[in-house]
Design an enzyme around this catalytic site. Structure first.
Site, short mmCIF file in Angstrom:
data_model
loop_
_atom_site.label_atom_id
_atom_site.label_comp_id
_atom_site.label_asym_id
_atom_site.label_seq_id
_atom_site.Cartn_x
_atom_site.Cartn_y
_atom_site.Cartn_z
N GLU A 150 38.16 29.29 -219.10
CA GLU A 150 36.94 30.62 -219.65
C GLU A 150 37.74 31.90 -219.51
O GLU A 150 38.00 31.99 -218.73
CB GLU A 150 35.64 30.43 -219.55
CG GLU A 150 35.04 30.37 -217.92
CD GLU A 150 35.07 32.01 -217.15
OE1 GLU A 150 35.33 32.85 -217.71
OE2 GLU A 150 34.74 31.59 -216.22
N CYS A 259 34.23 36.32 -209.88
CA CYS A 259 35.75 36.30 -210.41
C CYS A 259 36.59 36.61 -209.69
O CYS A 259 37.02 36.40 -208.45
CB CYS A 259 35.91 35.89 -212.44
SG CYS A 259 34.74 35.28 -212.80
N ARG A 326 26.78 40.23 -207.01
CA ARG A 326 28.00 39.42 -206.50
C ARG A 326 29.15 39.81 -205.88
O ARG A 326 30.13 40.45 -206.85
CB ARG A 326 28.60 37.88 -207.13
CG ARG A 326 27.44 36.09 -206.77
CD ARG A 326 27.87 35.76 -207.59
NE ARG A 326 27.79 35.59 -209.41
CZ ARG A 326 27.64 34.93 -210.23
NH1 ARG A 326 28.32 33.31 -209.63
NH2 ARG A 326 27.56 34.78 -211.94
C1 UDX Z 1 36.54 39.56 -214.72
C2 UDX Z 1 37.73 38.62 -216.29
O1 UDX Z 1 37.80 40.27 -217.06
C3 UDX Z 1 36.97 38.09 -217.24
O2 UDX Z 1 38.10 37.42 -217.67
C4 UDX Z 1 37.06 36.34 -216.20
O3 UDX Z 1 36.82 35.52 -216.65
C5 UDX Z 1 36.20 37.12 -215.49
O4 UDX Z 1 36.18 38.19 -213.92
P1 UDX Z 1 34.08 40.03 -214.74
O5 UDX Z 1 34.37 39.98 -213.64
O6 UDX Z 1 32.89 40.35 -215.30
O7 UDX Z 1 35.39 39.77 -215.71
O8 UDX Z 1 33.97 42.00 -214.54
P2 UDX Z 1 35.75 42.99 -215.58
O9 UDX Z 1 34.80 43.69 -215.98
O10 UDX Z 1 36.80 42.42 -215.35
O11 UDX Z 1 35.22 43.98 -214.21
C6 UDX Z 1 35.25 43.12 -212.88
C7 UDX Z 1 35.94 44.29 -212.21
O12 UDX Z 1 36.77 45.00 -211.73
C8 UDX Z 1 34.50 45.76 -211.47
O13 UDX Z 1 33.94 45.26 -210.32
C9 UDX Z 1 34.88 46.22 -212.40
O14 UDX Z 1 34.10 47.90 -211.97
C10 UDX Z 1 36.37 46.32 -211.62
N1 UDX Z 1 37.44 47.38 -213.09
C11 UDX Z 1 37.76 46.65 -213.69
C12 UDX Z 1 37.76 48.49 -211.64
O15 UDX Z 1 37.42 48.19 -210.72
N2 UDX Z 1 39.03 48.87 -212.52
C13 UDX Z 1 39.25 48.60 -213.90
O16 UDX Z 1 40.26 48.87 -214.90
C14 UDX Z 1 38.54 47.65 -214.65
#
Ligand code: UDX
Length: 446
Positions: A150, A259, A326
């Site tokens: 996924e 993740c 988390r």
């Molecule tokens: C992520 C992946 O995007 C997804 O494809 C995978 O299946 C699971 O992990 P998610 O953990 O829900 O999804 O959040 P995401 O929006 O990707 O952000 C992850 C973290 O990175 C957050 O803490 C966010 O604040 C941080 N982030 C994201 C940044 O600091 N800068 C960015 O440019 C993007």
């Protein structure tokens, strides 16, 4: 009858419920199994145990196509394609804990027809081979195995399912590959067909690469701060290069969530266990840990010692529009501030208040959190915080310092509103008054 295959889903967690609801919405009969009877009872009553925008509506709309059970034989009897969506949390060593996956395999009863076990959970490369051997050893050779990772992000999971960039299908047998690909017929996205080990690696490598981009832009931000460049402008300039692209170049105070931290560590560990030292990922993890703590330096620059200072932490979840705590940056930052002797007043519109940040005071509103504060730190970019730099907030604070960990606010507006403003990746403000403690380093950390 819909004429469609019946889909079984093991695990009524976030991935499982999104997968189940989305397949049901595509017209498939779906049966969901979880070992937690209470959760199944909730779902049967029409309650949704987790928060994901649009999920409740989707489950409601497809109620007649969905059923819920604790009994593995119900799924085995009814479903043709069995999605494994159980948790694979990290262990102390950084490896993935696959016990929930093995439990599913162990419980599967012999089937009379050909069914396919489809792995959605994130697992180390090589897991598919092990599952195959285990199934064969149990005489379950008629059960096929496919890896179909996924790529759902919290907050946009349903859209990510319906409009994915790609669908990855890794298989041992052509007929299983065809059947799983057919499930995605109505989805307009390229399907990447590959071997099982490569499919497993696509998932880990994708998340590790995205995390690498974040740590990279965070280091660029740190260098911008000391050289006079502006990371927001730099990221825009970089992102327009099609070879680079604009995504995941938002500098901030580190990535969290269920993740990235787990998958980066799992890939590093997987490489290490196989005799390869993945140096780059070690740096990605280190940079992220340091990034969470950099806010402390920005605060002491203006406030001197943080002992007895009141700091408002605005936003606790790892990103907005989720209640997920988390690996949230707020936990490390808040704990650091408490260890420095600060009073922490925390606000978040969705986070549950238990089991983390003991010693912090949880507030019901932003205004309550900033009351008497020496600084307000934006940790999560909730929409509600866009209007933070307003009169009533400035008046409520003891000292009008905003540290914007997500570059959410407009620098000029915030300063015009009478605040001292620090953000990420842009040269900080000069100190208007010397910190109360001349040498903050001489304060012992508690
Ligand atoms: C992520 C992946 O995007 C997804 O494809 C995978 O299946 C699971 O992990 P998610 O953990 O829900 O999804 O959040 P995401 O929006 O990707 O952000 C992850 C973290 O990175 C957050 O803490 C966010 O604040 C941080 N982030 C994201 C940044 O600091 N800068 C960015 O440019 C993007």
């Amino acid at each position: 009858m819909s004429g469609k295959e019946t889909i079984g889903v093991f695990g009524a967690g976030w991935v499982g419920l999104v997968t189940a609801a989305c397949f049901a919405d595509l017209g498939f009969p779906v049966i969901v199994r979880d070992i937690v009877a209470e959760r199944i009872a909730e779902l049967e009553r029409g309650e949704v145990p987790i928060y994901e925008p649009g999920l409740a509506e989707l489950l409601e709309r497809n109620r007649e196509r969905m059923s819920f059970t604790v009994d593995v034989t119900d799924v085995a009897n009814e479903a043709d394609v069995l999605f494994v969506c159980v948790g694979t949390p990290p262990t102390y060593s950084g490896d993935a804990d696959l016990s929930a996956v093995w439990a599913v395999i162990d419980e599967l009863p012999p089937l009379k027809r050909r069914a396919i076990l489809v792995m959605k959970s994130t697992v180390p490369v090589g897991t598919g081979e092990k599952v195959r051997s285990l199934l064969n050893a149990r005489g379950l050779t008629q059960i096929g195995y496919v890896s179909n990772p996924e790529f759902l992000a919290e907050g946009t999971a349903i859209d990510d399912f319906v409009n994915p960039d790609r669908v990855v299908v890794g298989s041992f047998a052509k007929e299983d590959e065809e059947r799983v690909c057919a499930l995605y017929e109505q989805i307009d996205a390229p399907i990447v067909r590959l071997d099982v080990a490569s499919a497993e690696m696509v998932k880990l490598a994708s998340n590790a690469f995205l995390a690498t981009r974040i740590s990279f832009i965070n280091e660029i931000a740190n260098v911008c701060e000391v050289t006079g460049a502006d990371v927001e402008q730099v990221a825009k300039g970089m992102g327009l290069d099609r070879r680079i692209g604009p995504h995941f170049l938002r500098a901030g105070i580190g990535f969290g969530g269920s993740c990235f931290p787990k998958d980066v560590s799992a890939l590093k560990q997987l490489a290490g266990n196989s005799g390869y030292h993945f140096q780059l990922l070690s740096a990605v993890i280190d940079v992220n840990e340091l990034q969470k703590r950099r806010v402390v330096g920005k605060l002491t620059k203006h406030l001197g010692s943080l002992a007895e200072k009141t700091i408002a932490i605005l936003g606790l979840t790892f990103k907005p529009n989720t209640d997920d705590m988390r690996e949230a940056t707020s936990i490390v930052l808040g704990s650091r501030l408490l260890a420095e002797g600060a009073n922490v007043q925390a606000w978040d519109p969705m986070a549950h208040r238990d089991s983390y940040l003991h010693g912090a005071r949880f507030c019901d509103s932003v205004l309550e959190a900033v009351q008497g504060a020496d600084a307000a730190v934006i940790v999560t970019e909730w929409e509600e915080l866009r209007g933070l730099a307003r009169d009533e907030v400035r008046k409520a604070m003891r000292n009008p310092l905003i540290v914007d960990g997500r570059n959410l606010l407009d620098r000029e507006q915030v300063r015009a509103a009478g605040f001292v403003y620090e953000c990420i990746g842009r040269p900080g403000e000069a100190i208007s008054e010397p910190p109360e403690v001349e040498n903050p380093d001489s304060e012992p950390a508690r």
